[in-house]
Design an enzyme around this catalytic site. Structure first.
Site, PDB file in Angstrom:
ATOM      1  CD  GLU A 171      -2.999  -0.668   2.408  1.00 47.41           C
ATOM      2  OE1 GLU A 171      -2.790   0.284   3.178  1.00 47.41           O
ATOM      3  OE2 GLU A 171      -3.936  -1.453   2.538  1.00 47.41           O
ATOM      4  CG  HIS A 204      -4.888   3.846   2.694  1.00 42.69           C
ATOM      5  ND1 HIS A 204      -5.887   4.492   3.381  1.00 42.69           N
ATOM      6  CD2 HIS A 204      -5.245   2.541   2.675  1.00 42.69           C
ATOM      7  CE1 HIS A 204      -6.798   3.613   3.767  1.00 42.69           C
ATOM      8  NE2 HIS A 204      -6.435   2.417   3.341  1.00 42.69           N
ATOM      9  CG  HIS A 260      -7.754  -0.604  -0.055  1.00 38.54           C
ATOM     10  ND1 HIS A 260      -8.971  -0.868   0.488  1.00 38.54           N
ATOM     11  CD2 HIS A 260      -6.958  -0.214   0.962  1.00 38.54           C
ATOM     12  CE1 HIS A 260      -8.932  -0.643   1.799  1.00 38.54           C
ATOM     13  NE2 HIS A 260      -7.713  -0.229   2.112  1.00 38.54           N
ATOM     14  CG  ASP A 284      -8.574   1.261   5.879  1.00 45.07           C
ATOM     15  OD1 ASP A 284      -7.362   1.300   6.154  1.00 45.07           O
ATOM     16  OD2 ASP A 284      -9.026   0.761   4.832  1.00 45.07           O
TER      17      ASP A 284
HETATM   18 ZN   LIG Z   1      -7.130   0.546   3.845  1.00 40.08          ZN
END
Ligand SMILES: [Zn+2]
Length: 158
Positions: free
Chosen positions: A37, A99, A101, A112
């Site tokens: 990530e 971020h 995925h 999250d």
């Molecule tokens: Zn996440």
């Protein structure tokens, strides 16, 4: 550019605009199957009820060695936020987090949501945190309030 620039909450009262520079960063970090990530913080202007996102910080070499975004945050990202705030006389502010995925249309994990709430609760200005997840085909854009209430935003064509 594949991602949408303008987002609104369900009643259309609060708009979020993502500058081309921010979308270009998201585009560059779209996550492949084998990649870690990526993520950073979101900076920009508050215009009444609306947000204008001008900058997304990018992963540092240190960040990229770790698999999960929230273990890494701090260091460089926070100091960039403080620097921009000072240089702009308080006009450019920390607005939230982003971020990636490895999903086409991303949904937040339990982690999250937990971390977003912590970050929202830590804000000194009392504003909700803007949280963005960059998927392969779409963005997930949400507000997280300090009390854990979330509002998902939807892209709009102007
Ligand atoms: Zn996440």
């Amino acid at each position: 550019m594949q991602f949408m620039s303008t987002w609104a909450d369900s009643n259309g009262q609060r708009l979020v605009y993502l500058a081309p520079e921010v979308l270009a960063i998201f585009d560059r970090y779209i996550q492949g199957e084998q990649e870690a990530e990526a993520g950073g913080i979101l900076l920009g202007h508050v215009r009444g009820a609306h947000l204008e996102l001008l900058e997304a910080t990018v992963p540092t070499p240190k960040d990229r060695r770790l698999k999960y975004f929230f273990e890494r945050l701090l260091h460089g990202h926070r100091s960039i936020a403080e620097q921009r705030w000072r240089e702009s006389n308080g006009l450019i502010r920390y607005l939230g987090e982003w971020h990636t995925h490895p999903e086409d249309h991303p949904t937040p994990s339990g982690l999250d949501v937990t971390e977003w709430q912590k970050l929202a609760a830590a804000r000194r200005d009392g504003r909700p945190l803007l949280a963005v997840i960059v998927g392969r085909k779409s963005l997930r854009v949400e507000y997280m309030q300090s009390n854990g209430v979330r509002h998902q935003l939807h892209s709009v064509s102007l």
